[in-house]
Write an enzyme that holds these catalytic residues in place. Sequence first.
Site, short mmCIF file in Angstrom:
data_model
loop_
_atom_site.label_atom_id
_atom_site.label_comp_id
_atom_site.label_asym_id
_atom_site.label_seq_id
_atom_site.Cartn_x
_atom_site.Cartn_y
_atom_site.Cartn_z
N LYS A 40 0.65 31.59 16.92
CA LYS A 40 0.17 31.88 18.28
C LYS A 40 1.10 31.29 19.33
CE LYS A 40 -4.56 32.14 17.85
NZ LYS A 40 -5.81 31.38 17.72
N ARG A 110 -6.93 26.46 21.50
CA ARG A 110 -6.85 27.40 20.38
C ARG A 110 -6.05 26.80 19.23
NH1 ARG A 110 -3.97 32.36 23.33
NH2 ARG A 110 -4.98 33.60 21.71
N GLY A 119 -10.92 29.93 8.65
CA GLY A 119 -11.33 28.57 8.36
C GLY A 119 -10.80 27.58 9.38
N MET A 121 -10.20 26.16 13.28
CA MET A 121 -11.17 26.04 14.36
C MET A 121 -11.16 27.26 15.26
SD MET A 121 -11.67 23.14 17.26
CE MET A 121 -10.98 24.09 18.62
N ARG A 354 0.96 39.37 17.17
CA ARG A 354 1.33 39.00 15.80
C ARG A 354 1.48 40.28 14.99
NH1 ARG A 354 -4.54 36.47 14.34
NH2 ARG A 354 -5.72 38.28 14.93
N HIS A 472 -12.05 35.84 -15.12
CA HIS A 472 -11.80 36.75 -16.24
C HIS A 472 -11.91 38.20 -15.79
CE1 HIS A 472 -13.02 39.10 -19.82
NE2 HIS A 472 -12.07 38.40 -20.40
N ARG A 582 5.47 52.98 -29.18
CA ARG A 582 4.85 52.37 -30.36
C ARG A 582 4.44 53.48 -31.31
NH1 ARG A 582 2.16 50.98 -26.09
NH2 ARG A 582 2.43 48.94 -25.11
N ARG A 660 9.98 52.15 -31.52
CA ARG A 660 9.83 50.94 -32.34
C ARG A 660 9.23 51.32 -33.68
NH1 ARG A 660 5.80 46.23 -30.62
NH2 ARG A 660 4.27 47.77 -31.21
N GLU A 793 11.68 38.75 -29.78
CA GLU A 793 10.30 38.33 -29.51
C GLU A 793 9.88 37.14 -30.37
OE1 GLU A 793 7.61 41.51 -30.52
OE2 GLU A 793 8.93 42.25 -32.10
N SER A 812 15.53 44.43 -26.73
CA SER A 812 14.41 44.60 -25.81
C SER A 812 13.51 43.39 -25.98
CB SER A 812 13.66 45.90 -26.13
OG SER A 812 12.57 46.03 -25.27
N GLY A 814 10.40 41.49 -26.20
CA GLY A 814 8.96 41.68 -26.38
C GLY A 814 8.29 40.40 -25.91
N THR A 815 8.00 40.37 -24.62
CA THR A 815 7.60 39.08 -24.05
C THR A 815 6.15 38.70 -24.35
OG1 THR A 815 7.27 40.26 -21.98
CG2 THR A 815 9.29 38.99 -22.20
N ASN A 816 5.35 39.64 -24.85
CA ASN A 816 4.00 39.22 -25.25
C ASN A 816 4.09 38.30 -26.45
OD1 ASN A 816 3.21 40.97 -23.27
ND2 ASN A 816 2.47 42.55 -24.66
N ASP A 817 4.79 38.76 -27.50
CA ASP A 817 4.97 37.91 -28.67
C ASP A 817 5.81 36.68 -28.34
OD1 ASP A 817 3.65 38.61 -31.13
OD2 ASP A 817 4.73 40.52 -31.06
N CYS A 879 10.15 45.00 -22.63
CA CYS A 879 9.09 45.97 -22.87
C CYS A 879 7.72 45.33 -22.98
CB CYS A 879 9.40 46.82 -24.09
SG CYS A 879 9.39 45.86 -25.62
N TYR A 899 17.12 46.86 -17.56
CA TYR A 899 15.95 47.64 -17.14
C TYR A 899 14.66 46.91 -17.47
CZ TYR A 899 15.34 48.85 -22.08
OH TYR A 899 15.13 48.77 -23.43
#
Length: 927
Positions: A40, A110, A119, A121, A354, A472, A582, A660, A793, A812, A814-817, A879, A899
Amino acid sequence: MATASPATDRSHRAAKRYIYAWGEGTAEGNAGMRDLLGGKGAGLAEMTIAGLPTPPGFTITTEACNDYFAAGEQLPDGLWDDVLDAVKEVERRTAKGFGDPANPLLVSVRSGAKFSMPGMMDTVLNLGLNAKTLEGLITLTGNERFGWDAYRRFIQMFGRIVLDVDGEQFDHALEASKSAHGAKQDTDLDAAALRGLVDDFRGIVKASTGRDFPEDPYEQLDLAIKAVFASWFGKRARDYRKNQGIADDLGTAVNVVTMVFGNMGDDSGTGVAFTRDPNTGERVLYGEYLTNAQGEDVVAGIRTAPKIAQMETDMPAVYAEFQRIGQQLERHYRDVQDLEFTIERGRLYMLQTRSAKRTAAAAVRIAADMVDEGVISKEEAVARIEPAHVDQLLRDQFDPAGLKAAVRIAKGLNASPGAAVGRAVFSADTAVEWVERGEKVVLVRVETSPDDFHGMAVAQGILTARGGATSHAAVVARQIGKPCVAGCAELVVEYSTKSARSTESGVAFAEGDWISLDGATGTVYQGALPTVSARFEDQPELRKVLGWADEIRRMGVWTNADKPEEAAQARGYGAEGIGLCRTEHMFREGERLEIVRDAILVANAATRAKAKIAAGEPVDAEETATIERFDSAMAKLEVLQQGDFEGIFRAMDGLPVVIRLIDPPLHEFLPNLEEQLVKVTRAEDAGGASEADKELLATIKSLHEQNPMLGLRGCRLGLMIPDFVKIQTRAILNAQIAVKRSGGNPIAKIMIPLVGHVNELSRTRALLEAEAKAVEAAAGRVKVDYKFGTMIEVPRGALTADEIARDADFFSFGTNDLTQMTFGYSRDDAEGGFLLKYVEDGILPVNPFQTLDDAVAGLMKMAVDKGRATKPGLELGICGEHGGDPASIAKCEAIGLDYVSCSPFRVPVARLAAAQAALASAAERDK
Ligand code: ADP
Ligand code: MG
Ligand code: MG
């Protein structure tokens, strides 16, 4: 407009300079000083420098706020003297006196942090009023009613905001006075009535604070400044900052601004306006204004405010000036502005500017328009759009016309965007049952847990009464692309009666009732509201901006697609290849499962028998029969899979397709051990189980593993029972040949999963290359071409990427594993159990399955460097699901991947995020 006018020196008694003033066309601060002056204050300074009409005032810096707390909630020494000096200057500039009964200066106080923040004033208007200055105000304006109205507002605001008096008491008194005087609206109360109200208000303050309302303007100012500081650490502000990741040590500034009055008659007014429509992005002034009113009236909706266009009729000259100022500010800030203004007796004053908050649709349209208007560059347009906006635009939305008439049940947190319409169900099992018989449902829970996942997966949307943006329900809903309203606290959900009721609206609903959720706003409506589908093809502005993103980004955006339809959809969204196809489902669907089971039953025996033959040992008739049974099942599968691959190659014609080879453990294709055990046991009790069922049970038992995710799967499976991957390789290459024969351009990449040791890869590769040669030999003149690569992975794979790269044309990630194994978490158990709690308690900063963890990213970086050291041209992609997460995409850019690959509906988001990542790393390099 000048931006960097050097701050004029200001002498100060405090150890630091805490005050920046503006007025008479000059300012000591500017737009670049948001950290110190808050949004402000910086905006007011900048507007003043630009020659726009602002009421004089000054800002006390955020640093003062921090020092106030550092000193144990004491104003730093000397600050108060500096405030007094600054007030003097405002007095001079306005030719009024603070507390001067003859010609009183009134101010607003202000709060204003760097980021506009709920939140903090609320603003106190009309500060400086007391019994004496009120008389002066009335004499000067000749308007008794105005004076008393200003005074009662001041006591009301100051009482509630600074003195912590329960605001409802004032509201009740106001309502009582209105009904006593037969007044419909606040404006219907006359001076005498307002005077009575002032007495009532003073009484309320006295009763609840035990002291008289402060008369001394300087005491009022001192209390108000401290109250602004205190609000920085108020609960609401703290919670908001925590939620938004805003640092606690930014502090808030305090702005003391000369009051201008919009409530001095019909030639006065006040309003709020956007320089473009924040809902649609259309280039028209959008907003509301009220004549004869003070600031908070518009926001609070005390009277229904007419549209800003009305001002053109009421005060054409002021409207024209305002329009011009709006355009000037928009050009200056190069963004849509959200403006607050007041007109005092025909004179316009700007009180705030703003950058405007906007909907996803408006964000995209405004960015596209501003590039066309030459206001911003394509890069800026791309940088400005939030990835969440893109996501939102691809979800179904409610028809705005339908929304207007809708009955609102409740409001919660806008946890995952999109419109969901369905019949309310209160358990995941019911959701599944109802969906199976063709119903559409919305799953309503107090909160969800992993046990509810099956219900969430089939529901149109999810509504919970408890839990925040990282609950969740919210996390899972965003992941699976379902609309979700979470933490709807006003909703009392009762499982016993299968019903819910809002404590706010009183509206209730029960199982089977239609409800509609707007995940973008967090609103829940009664009934089935009409939706409009958000087709990508129908959004030219979005496509335009994403086209610019494509010009900017370095990384490719591929997709994870297992079926031709998914591949086609992703291609429509701009995917440039398949990074992960897959093949598991190709073993599962329809008639295939039976064939696969048949093969699995004899897989080990047949493999052993084949090994004997290979070693020149004799086999008996039973072994020969086993081999035949196995081979005939595999041959059927091979034909079916070839058809699948042809479909994928056609859908992705001319683009790379990474396929794969089989990854999951074999038991996943068999019935569950317990179920089969029960089935056989029951049958035995009833007279005897079939041989087939007993054989199946025996096989399930023999394949049983303690930790199947760490067991016989991926390349390990291919090495132990080579036929699965052999037929897959043949099916892929024969599909390629078939598609080539029909004139297509299939680009095949065969990917071997779960490699941890280079030998796993080289052995598999040798095995498959033999198959490839055989296919090639049979193909005649059609050229078979393919690349072999691997997934990285397993941590050991990443650590030895230099060795692995010898046998791979591409990696590639495999970032989950890789995340599972780096953390040593089992994803299913972790996300279902402790992980959300970990995030809630701050043990982990984020869910590492959602946003790539830095240590995992570090491991990837090591693999990238080692891999490229061995093979400079090595192609590198990701992937895992992280490939569609903007924060993770930024890390992939930094690591230097070629990629990212993500699920089809994330492709547009990834195109934008990859471009933003490229811009960010370019900016980083320039530093
Ligand atoms: P918020 O952060 O809630 O927007 P503001 O400080 O901008 O709070 O002000 C709340 C309302 O009071 C706005 O409508 C604003 O225009 C009005 N207002 C603030 N200061 C003044 C002033 N000096 N004169 C007249 N109106 C004011
Ligand atoms: Mg404001
Ligand atoms: Mg894997």
